[in-house]
Design an enzyme around this catalytic site. Structure first.
Site, PDB file in Angstrom:
ATOM      1  N   HIS A   1     -76.235  58.960  36.381  1.00  0.00           N
ATOM      2  CA  HIS A   1     -76.359  58.239  35.105  1.00  0.00           C
ATOM      3  C   HIS A   1     -77.461  58.852  34.248  1.00  0.00           C
ATOM      4  O   HIS A   1     -78.168  59.744  34.693  1.00  0.00           O
ATOM      5  CB  HIS A   1     -76.558  56.738  35.339  1.00  0.00           C
ATOM      6  CG  HIS A   1     -77.857  56.349  35.970  1.00  0.00           C
ATOM      7  ND1 HIS A   1     -78.211  56.696  37.249  1.00  0.00           N
ATOM      8  CD2 HIS A   1     -78.915  55.625  35.486  1.00  0.00           C
ATOM      9  CE1 HIS A   1     -79.408  56.198  37.546  1.00  0.00           C
ATOM     10  NE2 HIS A   1     -79.864  55.556  36.484  1.00  0.00           N
TER      11      HIS A   1
ATOM     12  N   HIS B   1     -80.371  57.918  32.838  1.00  0.00           N
ATOM     13  CA  HIS B   1     -81.806  57.604  32.774  1.00  0.00           C
ATOM     14  C   HIS B   1     -82.668  58.830  33.086  1.00  0.00           C
ATOM     15  O   HIS B   1     -82.339  59.632  33.962  1.00  0.00           O
ATOM     16  CB  HIS B   1     -82.147  56.457  33.728  1.00  0.00           C
ATOM     17  CG  HIS B   1     -81.715  55.119  33.205  1.00  0.00           C
ATOM     18  ND1 HIS B   1     -81.475  54.035  34.019  1.00  0.00           N
ATOM     19  CD2 HIS B   1     -81.492  54.698  31.928  1.00  0.00           C
ATOM     20  CE1 HIS B   1     -81.111  53.005  33.272  1.00  0.00           C
ATOM     21  NE2 HIS B   1     -81.105  53.380  32.005  1.00  0.00           N
TER      22      HIS B   1
ATOM     23  N   ASP C   1     -85.341  59.283  34.710  1.00  0.00           N
ATOM     24  CA  ASP C   1     -85.818  59.517  36.080  1.00  0.00           C
ATOM     25  C   ASP C   1     -84.707  60.048  36.988  1.00  0.00           C
ATOM     26  O   ASP C   1     -84.916  60.211  38.198  1.00  0.00           O
ATOM     27  CB  ASP C   1     -86.453  58.245  36.665  1.00  0.00           C
ATOM     28  CG  ASP C   1     -85.480  57.096  36.818  1.00  0.00           C
ATOM     29  OD1 ASP C   1     -84.731  56.819  35.857  1.00  0.00           O
ATOM     30  OD2 ASP C   1     -85.457  56.473  37.886  1.00  0.00           O
ATOM     31  N   HIS C   2     -83.528  60.342  36.437  1.00  0.00           N
ATOM     32  CA  HIS C   2     -82.442  60.970  37.205  1.00  0.00           C
ATOM     33  C   HIS C   2     -82.018  62.316  36.622  1.00  0.00           C
ATOM     34  O   HIS C   2     -81.255  63.041  37.259  1.00  0.00           O
ATOM     35  CB  HIS C   2     -81.238  60.020  37.299  1.00  0.00           C
ATOM     36  CG  HIS C   2     -81.579  58.762  38.035  1.00  0.00           C
ATOM     37  ND1 HIS C   2     -81.194  58.515  39.333  1.00  0.00           N
ATOM     38  CD2 HIS C   2     -82.345  57.701  37.670  1.00  0.00           C
ATOM     39  CE1 HIS C   2     -81.693  57.344  39.722  1.00  0.00           C
ATOM     40  NE2 HIS C   2     -82.389  56.835  38.724  1.00  0.00           N
TER      41      HIS C   2
ATOM     42  N   HIS D   1     -75.693  48.883  35.839  1.00  0.00           N
ATOM     43  CA  HIS D   1     -77.062  49.339  35.530  1.00  0.00           C
ATOM     44  C   HIS D   1     -77.031  50.063  34.185  1.00  0.00           C
ATOM     45  O   HIS D   1     -77.811  49.766  33.281  1.00  0.00           O
ATOM     46  CB  HIS D   1     -77.499  50.262  36.672  1.00  0.00           C
ATOM     47  CG  HIS D   1     -78.843  50.888  36.514  1.00  0.00           C
ATOM     48  ND1 HIS D   1     -80.010  50.169  36.562  1.00  0.00           N
ATOM     49  CD2 HIS D   1     -79.208  52.191  36.329  1.00  0.00           C
ATOM     50  CE1 HIS D   1     -81.044  51.010  36.413  1.00  0.00           C
ATOM     51  NE2 HIS D   1     -80.574  52.241  36.268  1.00  0.00           N
TER      52      HIS D   1
ATOM     53  N   ASP E   1     -78.247  54.278  40.925  1.00  0.00           N
ATOM     54  CA  ASP E   1     -78.876  52.963  40.757  1.00  0.00           C
ATOM     55  C   ASP E   1     -77.818  51.860  40.652  1.00  0.00           C
ATOM     56  O   ASP E   1     -78.012  50.857  39.969  1.00  0.00           O
ATOM     57  CB  ASP E   1     -79.784  52.945  39.514  1.00  0.00           C
ATOM     58  CG  ASP E   1     -80.994  53.859  39.666  1.00  0.00           C
ATOM     59  OD1 ASP E   1     -81.213  54.389  40.770  1.00  0.00           O
ATOM     60  OD2 ASP E   1     -81.727  54.045  38.674  1.00  0.00           O
TER      61      ASP E   1
ATOM     62  N   HIS F   1     -83.610  55.351  44.734  1.00  0.00           N
ATOM     63  CA  HIS F   1     -85.028  54.960  44.761  1.00  0.00           C
ATOM     64  C   HIS F   1     -85.471  54.423  46.119  1.00  0.00           C
ATOM     65  O   HIS F   1     -84.677  53.816  46.841  1.00  0.00           O
ATOM     66  CB  HIS F   1     -85.286  53.841  43.739  1.00  0.00           C
ATOM     67  CG  HIS F   1     -85.218  54.295  42.313  1.00  0.00           C
ATOM     68  ND1 HIS F   1     -86.318  54.685  41.602  1.00  0.00           N
ATOM     69  CD2 HIS F   1     -84.164  54.425  41.468  1.00  0.00           C
ATOM     70  CE1 HIS F   1     -85.952  55.027  40.369  1.00  0.00           C
ATOM     71  NE2 HIS F   1     -84.644  54.878  40.266  1.00  0.00           N
TER      72      HIS F   1
HETATM   73 FE    FE Z   1     -83.527  55.116  38.424  1.00  0.00          FE
HETATM   74 ZN    ZN Z   2     -81.571  54.176  36.295  1.00  0.00          ZN
END
Ligand code: FE
Ligand code: ZN
Length: 256
Positions: free
Chosen positions: A56, A58, A60-61, A114, A133, A171
């Site tokens: 996805h 985001h 942080d990915h 998410h 996520d 995570h």
């Molecule tokens: Fe994440």
């Molecule tokens: Zn995420």
């Protein structure tokens, strides 16, 4: 048909996943929270990275994608629906796509909730699912874009995979997720047993992931919406609609 899997801790609590199909020698990386730790592991293995699979959009990915692509020439896969907000995709995927990864078939599963364009990658031959996520270790992702009904349906698809499937999510949230689960059902034996195992694993400095789907089915409140004990713990009637139970659990977790 063996697949070798390496968990790569990144940033504060993210994981990237590196896998290699031993029959073909091909390697793929799932999500790129950060380039440096990922490139270090790739170099240590000597594997040639063919693909980056994104779950996805985001940051942080995906933040390390450009640097990893520049260093390796890997092809980037991601959801067609989110092509406008993912790094440039070489392969834009929709649900039901079954691209090859060496000797392995990869099944793409839509798992909105998410985010709306979130996908999971399932390798039936290797018994691995990369869920980002969506389904997380002992929990599920927060609903930033989707509805409870969307996440409930997404988790239902993942819950229907073979119980021995190994779930690789994004995570290290297991302990915090477990504390929430135990706040609802403090005396649940399977929850207490899992928390003891999680504490021991973390005390040794190891990741608590990946996790067998069977463990999630037994302990993850977001997969137990049909369990009357969970409905009762949330103050709902036994036999309450599973979507209502899921929605109550998700909103309780948001406030936890
Ligand atoms: Fe994440
Ligand atoms: Zn995420």
């Amino acid at each position: 048909m063996a697949v070798e899997l390496i968990t790569i801790p990144c940033r504060a609590d993210n994981y990237a996943w590196l896998l290699s199909d031993s029959a073909s020698g091909r390697a793929a990386l799932v999500d790129v929270p950060d380039a440096a730790p990922v490139l270090e592991v790739i170099e240590a293995t000597g594997w040639v990275l063919d693909h980056v699979w994104l779950t996805h959009h985001h940051g942080d990915h995906i933040e390390g994608v450009a640097e990893v692509v520049a260093a390796t020439g890997a092809q980037v896969w991601g959801a067609a629906a989110d092509a406008h907000r993912l790094p440039p995709l070489d392969v834009a995927l929709t649900e039901g796509a079954a691209p090859d990864f060496g000797a392995q078939k990869v099944q793409v599963i839509d798992v909105p909730g998410h985010t709306v364009g979130h996908i999971a990658y399932y390798l039936p031959g290797a018994g691995l699912a990369f869920t980002g996520d969506s389904l997380m270790s002992w929990g599920c992702g927060r609903l930033f874009e989707g509805t409870p009904a969307q996440m409930f349906a997404s988790l239902g698809k993942l819950a229907a995979l073979p119980p021995e499937t190994v779930i690789c999510s994004g995570h290290e949230y297991t302990r915090a997720n477990g504390r929430f689960a135990l706040s609802l059902e403090p005396d649940h034996p399977a929850l207490r047993k899992r928390m003891a195992e999680v504490e021991a694993t973390l005390a040794e400095g190891h990741p608590t992931l990946p996790v067998e789907l069977a463990t999630e089915l037994a302990t993850n409140p977001f997969l137990r919406s049909a369990d009357p004990a969970l409905a009762r713990a949330l103050g709902l009637a036994e036999g309450a609609d599973p979507l209502a139970v899921f929605t109550a659990a998700r909103s309780a977790k948001d406030r936890f």
